[in-house]
Design an enzyme around this catalytic site. Sequence first.
Site, PDB file in Angstrom:
ATOM      1  N   LEU A  35      40.137   1.082  48.346  1.00 10.01           N
ATOM      2  CA  LEU A  35      40.426   1.770  49.594  1.00 10.01           C
ATOM      3  C   LEU A  35      41.333   0.945  50.501  1.00 10.01           C
ATOM      4  CD1 LEU A  35      36.823   3.069  50.443  1.00 10.01           C
ATOM      5  CD2 LEU A  35      38.775   4.483  49.712  1.00 10.01           C
ATOM      6  N   SER A  36      41.975   1.611  51.442  1.00  6.48           N
ATOM      7  CA  SER A  36      42.728   0.909  52.470  1.00  6.48           C
ATOM      8  C   SER A  36      41.770   0.019  53.248  1.00  6.48           C
ATOM      9  CB  SER A  36      43.384   1.923  53.419  1.00  6.48           C
ATOM     10  OG  SER A  36      44.062   1.274  54.467  1.00  6.48           O
ATOM     11  N   GLY A  37      42.140  -1.231  53.443  1.00 10.14           N
ATOM     12  CA  GLY A  37      41.280  -2.153  54.161  1.00 10.14           C
ATOM     13  C   GLY A  37      40.282  -2.888  53.295  1.00 10.14           C
ATOM     14  N   ALA A  38      40.285  -2.607  51.978  1.00 10.57           N
ATOM     15  CA  ALA A  38      39.333  -3.267  51.084  1.00 10.57           C
ATOM     16  C   ALA A  38      39.684  -4.723  50.847  1.00 10.57           C
ATOM     17  CB  ALA A  38      39.249  -2.521  49.753  1.00 10.57           C
ATOM     18  N   LYS A  40      42.902  -5.586  49.140  1.00 11.18           N
ATOM     19  CA  LYS A  40      43.768  -5.686  47.950  1.00 11.18           C
ATOM     20  C   LYS A  40      44.947  -6.623  48.184  1.00 11.18           C
ATOM     21  CE  LYS A  40      44.659  -1.335  48.046  1.00 11.18           C
ATOM     22  NZ  LYS A  40      43.859  -1.079  49.255  1.00 11.18           N
ATOM     23  N   SER A 108      46.167   3.538  44.851  1.00  6.99           N
ATOM     24  CA  SER A 108      46.187   4.255  43.559  1.00  6.99           C
ATOM     25  C   SER A 108      44.877   5.014  43.344  1.00  6.99           C
ATOM     26  CB  SER A 108      46.471   3.304  42.399  1.00  6.99           C
ATOM     27  OG  SER A 108      45.686   2.133  42.442  1.00  6.99           O
TER      28      SER A 108
END
EC number: 2.7.1.25
Length: 201
Positions: A35-38, A40, A108
Amino acid sequence: MAKATNITWHETQIKKEDRRRLNGHSSAVLWFTGLSGAGKSTLSVAVEQELHGRGIRTYILDGDNIRHGLNKNLGFSPEDRKENIRRIGEVSKLFVDAGVMVLTAFISPYRADRDMVRELVEDNEFVEIYVNCPLEECEQRDPKGLYKKARNGEIQNFTGIDAPYEAPEHPELVVETDKQPLEQAVGQVIRFLEEKGYIEK
């Protein structure tokens, strides 16, 4: 469907194995998804620093960065997301062929798209790293303020809010960024690469 016609593949004399031999290490796609903010991008940058320090030739393909150039004509509809990942997959394949360890940091969200990239390269050249962090934690972090905008209706098709995220079912590695500091997460990735023979211990 391919639109190009009357084209022929031109073979080269220097092969992937030659480039790997020259570099002194293997090459693969380290595909960070989540997720966004995870975390990555943060994790991929830190892993690249560690690899670079070990003399590994690397390159990062980051979601936002790629949309500034190669994929700046794509939005966030399911169709555009699919094309976004397809292009990144093809670029990643080129890096692997060049003998480079390529790290990709992309939400993704669709399994089929990630599997499509996996099929582009040979066995063991695609390492799916699921950067697992609960939506609540990602939304609390909200480093770019995107969740707030999505909740306010300012952003449409935002993953985790009004667009789905399909978590990997059989990733090569799961990194839980809400349960460990960055240094430990980096160590987890590096140990995996060592144990699987991608890099030397």
